[in-house]
Design an enzyme around this catalytic site. Structure first.
Site: not given
Ligand code: AMP
Length: 927
Positions: A568-574, A576, A687
């Site tokens: 469903i998405g892209a995170g910083e570490f891999g 999602v 943030d």
């Protein structure tokens, strides 16, 4: 508004192009006020396959980028025309074509870009006698950005009965204004709805730009000036009156552009010109170089009084008392002038460097001095002179160089600390014995002068003074010279006290001893305080072993319990992913799974799991909940509750305008409650932004994105600032930007920005301004204005969150209280009438579905992204589009559609559908 075309204003024939000629026809008519107008009409309702085009004359766009097209028209109700079923239409299409110049008279349909299908929104109203009257419809569309020099508008009729009553084409400008003493020229708005055009201001006459703060403003798409930054200020000698700078009046001055007001000339000064930056001192009064223009003009002091002496061998002590008049200053000091004289008084010479003065020869603050190392059996003259800021350094001694019968040559040394640059010296002299003391003067620009035309054998007294920008200084000590041949005269002791002493002794020495002190630096104590009853957040970085931190706060899950379904998405570490978690003995639940990509470093693994160590400490309905982690298998995973609607910013943009204020406030209340919980735990988020809030299927908002600095490092909004480190500038409080002071109060600031994002349905804070300008604007007190339709109470709360002093901002606890109150009393959330409403969005982007293409209710619901209600429609028997087109708002509600935004969306689509396909009954009135 700048009008490019107004068909109503035209008296002669419009002569637009009609194709085919049997279609649109130019007809003179009367408007609703019975004013003669030119109209275009078409009414080919009996025959099928109509395609009648009408093209305007070429419209030169000038510097416009975003063009408004306002149409006024009437549209005949097909049901009022017998025998037209199947051929009669109730809409027409609006097109445009961009060109750099006029093109031929042929209309090539393929070259036109469709703007919209236009339907009558209020086509018919019931008249007094029950008949149906045709109503004048007004529709506004926006086109742009345009890139060619001009364009044509075209109207395509496909078989309706239309009278085009007026076509008005215009664009918006921000009209020239003066703000902060800067003139901003007429400015054409930008091409996009959300773009601001940055405009540099020019200072009005007699004003200048404030240092590093040049004036700027931003022209909004609506033709309004927004966000003034920087300013001009009136130059020295001028003050602000309204939007202009006026000269200071006579007797007034303003020394710097920084000063706000002109001030009255200080005592003993004057000016007789307007627009002065300073006042001149009255005669005999002066200003020291260091005196600002605001201080009173002062005089040199009068002579010291009561000089007494004491002789001890070759040492003389002098003591005196202060002058009767200190000249209006309190910087009086004294200096000693020493001359050794022959037994004839006029033969005096400066004592030179062999004589000692204690404590010093000049700059004496106290009224005594000791003079040592004098020669025995010599004749000395001492003068004590009182000096102050306006006399210091301006008096100095004359030396006689050559004496003749009729002339005396004099020289002097430039004073050590002149009161400004010396431009000239003036020597005055008089015959010593002359009764009425007639002065003569000689001027010189160098350090010597010859005085001529003197009488022989006559005693003269000479004095010198310097002329600087501050005016004349005081005259120095008298020098008496007798011209050659007949020596005569005695030493004068008139102005400054002088004594003549004979000295016969030796002096001693004083030794000063200094003591040196050492400092002992104390130890600092760190004090840890724990508040009972409050669970406190523990920074996982304090754990030496990060694995221990993870397992202290997060449950280790067995990888076999997790089923990954899709990315469903892209995170910083891999990636999602979404999937399901089935714990033994429990129902499976939807989850989001964050994975750590293969080939990670140890540090990446630690940082990745850090978020879990933080999230695992929280347990609140408005904070994203951690289900657990998988650290013992591969890939390493963090399992989080699933938030169906994804991040809040994207969610709001997708549903622009679809929620009630109460629903929006409900979301904000949730975020505030989550933040209250986090701040009570002692966790500072740093943030907080709509992109870091997740929304579930019930519209519950939860705070997410935890971590240490890495969270901000990942944030694409974060930029490097001068204080070091990356900061999401638009969301961050001033003190956090300036000196990295992150607290729950800076989180409150960010929360205010989130409020603004929510109320504007995901608009970018400060639009497309640069980060640098945002920082500057905030520093100057600018704050974001209320979004469209935002209740004033909510905007006030935002402004409170953006208080400069962080102590003045509300606490999250108070914010929750305020929002709860608003929700309980929805009246407080009513937008007062007369405030602006959301503008019509550019319709080029808006897809009005063509209902003829839908084969079923399901098709239609899918097109408007409301397919979730498919069952509701079929279960209640709305199986055909015809039946749907007759639905009222009550019908829609009775289907069990409770979300107001959805009700609105469905209803507005039904209305458009009706305009396109429904045949209403009634009698029309001929245009
Ligand atoms: P993140 O790395 O946390 O910024 O996540 C990247 C993207 O994955 C987010 O922008 C969301 O769209 C999505 N996402 C993250 N966590 C969740 C969740 N718990 N439920 C649904 N989507 C999520």
């Amino acid at each position: 508004e700048v009008i490019l075309l107004d068909s109503k204003a035209q008296q002669t024939e419009l002569e637009w192009i009609s194709s085919p000629s049997t279609g649109w026809e130019e007809i003179s008519g009367l408007d609703e006020n019975y004013t003669p107008i030119r109209t275009y009409q078409v009414c080919q309702v009996m025959e099928s396959n109509q395609n009648n085009w009408l093209r305007t004359n070429w419209i030169e766009k000038g510097d416009a980028q975003r063009i408004f097209v306002e149409l006024k028209f009437t549209l005949r109700d097909c049901n009022s025309l017998p025998g037209v079923v199947g051929t009669c239409k109730e809409t027409f299409n609006l097109y445009y074509q961009e060109t750099d110049a006029e093109v031929g008279r042929n209309i090539r349909e393929s070259q036109y870009v469709k703007i919209d299908t236009i339907a009558a929104d209020e086509s018919f109203t019931q008249g007094d006698l029950g008949e149906r009257k045709m109503k004048l419809n007004t529709e506004l569309r926006i086109i742009g950005p345009l890139s060619r020099r001009g364009f044509y508008l075209a109207f395509q009729d496909v078989g309706a009965c239309i009278a085009l009553v007026s076509v008005k084409v215009y664009y918006k400008k921000c009209w020239s204004i003066i703000e902060n003493l800067a003139t901003f020229p007429d400015t054409v708005t930008g091409s996009e709805f959300s773009s601001l055009v940055e405009v540099e201001g020019t200072c009005v006459s007699d004003a200048e730009e404030e240092a590093d703060n040049s004036p700027k403003m931003h022209c909004s798409a609506e033709g309004e000036w927004l966000v003034p930054i920087g300013k001009c200020i009136c130059k020295a000698g001028f003050h602000q009156k309204g939007d202009a700078c006026e000269p200071c009046g006579r007797g007034f001055y303003k020394s710097s552009s920084q000063d706000l007001q002109c001030s009255r000339c200080p005592a003993h000064s004057y000016n007789d010109r307007e627009g002065s930056w300073r006042c001149d001192c009255e005669d005999g009064y002066y200003r020291a170089l260091s005196d600002p223009p605001a201080v009173t003009c002062t005089r040199p002091p009068s002579a010291p009084q009561n000089l007494v002496y004491n002789i001890n061998q070759t040492t003389v002590s002098l003591e005196w008392s202060s002058p009767a008049d200190n000249g209006g200053r309190n910087d009086v000091t004294y200096r000693i002038m020493c001359r050794r004289c022959g037994w004839e008084p006029e033969e005096c010479l400066p004592c030179g460097g062999n004589v000692g003065y204690l404590p010093a020869q000049s700059g004496l603050v106290d009224a005594y001095v000791t003079i040592t190392d004098l020669l025995a059996h010599a004749n000395y003259t001492f003068e004590v002179e009182a000096v102050n800021g306006v006399a210091a350094g301006t008096t100095f001694e004359l030396i006689k160089e050559k004496v003749q019968q009729r002339s005396v040559q004099l020289s002097w040394q430039e004073p050590e600390q002149p009161n400004g640059v010396i431009t000239e010296y003036e020597i005055k002299y008089y015959e010593k014995d002359q009764k009425d003391r007639i002065y003569s003067t000689v001027k010189s620009k160098s350090t010597s002068a010859t005085v001529n035309n003197l009488k022989p054998s006559t005693a003269y007294v000479f004095q010198i003074r310097a002329f600087t920008a501050a005016g004349y200084g005081t005259f120095g000590p008298r020098l008496e010279v007798t011209t050659k041949e007949e020596p005569s005269g005695t030493a004068s002791t008139e102005q400054n006290p002088v004594i003549i002493i004979a000295v016969v002794a030796v002096a001693g020495t004083i030794i000063l001893v200094f003591m040196v002190f050492g400092f002992i630096i104390g130890r600092r104590y760190a004090l840890a305080v724990k508040f009972p009853g409050t669970k406190t957040y523990i920074d996982p970085e304090t754990y030496e072993d990060p694995n221990r931190a993870v397992h202290q706060f997060a449950k280790e899950l067995d990888a076999s319990c997790i089923k990954i379904e899709r990315v469903i998405g892209a995170g910083e570490f891999g990636e999602v992913c979404s999937g399901r978690l089935k714990l033994p003995g429990k129902r499976d639940v939807p989850v989001a799974i964050k994975t750590l990509k293969v080939g990670y470093t140890e540090k990446q693994r630690r940082d990745f799991l850090c978020e879990a160590s933080i999230m695992g400490q929280f347990d609140h309905p408005n904070v994203v909940h951690l289900e657990g982690v998988v650290t013992r298998g591969k890939p390493v995973m963090i399992v989080i509750e699933y938030m169906e609607n994804g991040s809040l910013d994207a969610f709001l943009r997708k549903h622009d305008g679809q929620f009630t204020v109460i629903q929006l406030v409900g979301m904000l209340r949730g975020i505030a409650a989550g933040m209250r919980y986090l701040s009570d735990m002692g966790y500072v988020h740093r943030d907080l932004a709509a992109r870091n809030i997740l929304v579930n299927s019930n519209l519950v908002c939860k705070v997410s994105d935890f971590g240490l600095s890495r969270v901000i490092d990942d944030d694409p909004e974060a930029v490097y600032t001068t204080t070091g480190g990356k900061i999401p500038v638009r969301w961050t409080a001033t003190e956090a930007i300036q000196y990295r002071k992150f607290t729950s109060s800076s989180d409150v600031w960010s929360y205010g920005i989130v409020m603004w994002e929510v109320m504007s349905y995901g608009e970018r804070p400060y639009w497309d301004m640069s980060n640098q300008d945002v920082i500057k604007a905030i520093e100057e007190g600018y704050r974001l204005p209320a979004p469209m339709d935002c209740p004033p109470g909510l905007h006030q709360l935002m402004l409170d969150c953006w208080q400069k002093d962080r102590a003045d901002r509300p606490k999250f606890d108070q914010i929750v209280g305020i929002l709860d109150k608003m929700i309980r009393n929805p009246n407080t959330l009513k937008t007062p009438l007369g405030t602006c409403t959301r503008p019509i969005s550019p319709l080029l982007d808006q897809n009005t579905p063509d209902f003829a293409t839908f084969r079923s209710v399901g098709d239609w619901l899918e097109a408007i992204k409301m397919e979730r209600y498919n069952d509701n429609f079929t279960a209640t028997g709305y199986s055909s589009l015809e039946s749907v087109a007759r639905m009222t708002i009550e019908d829609v509600m009775s289907l069990g559609i409770t979300l107001v935004g959805h009700q609105k969306k469905i209803m507005s689509s039904i209305q458009t559908m009706r305009a396109q396909m429904l045949h209403l009954h009634g009698t029309g009135v001929q245009v």
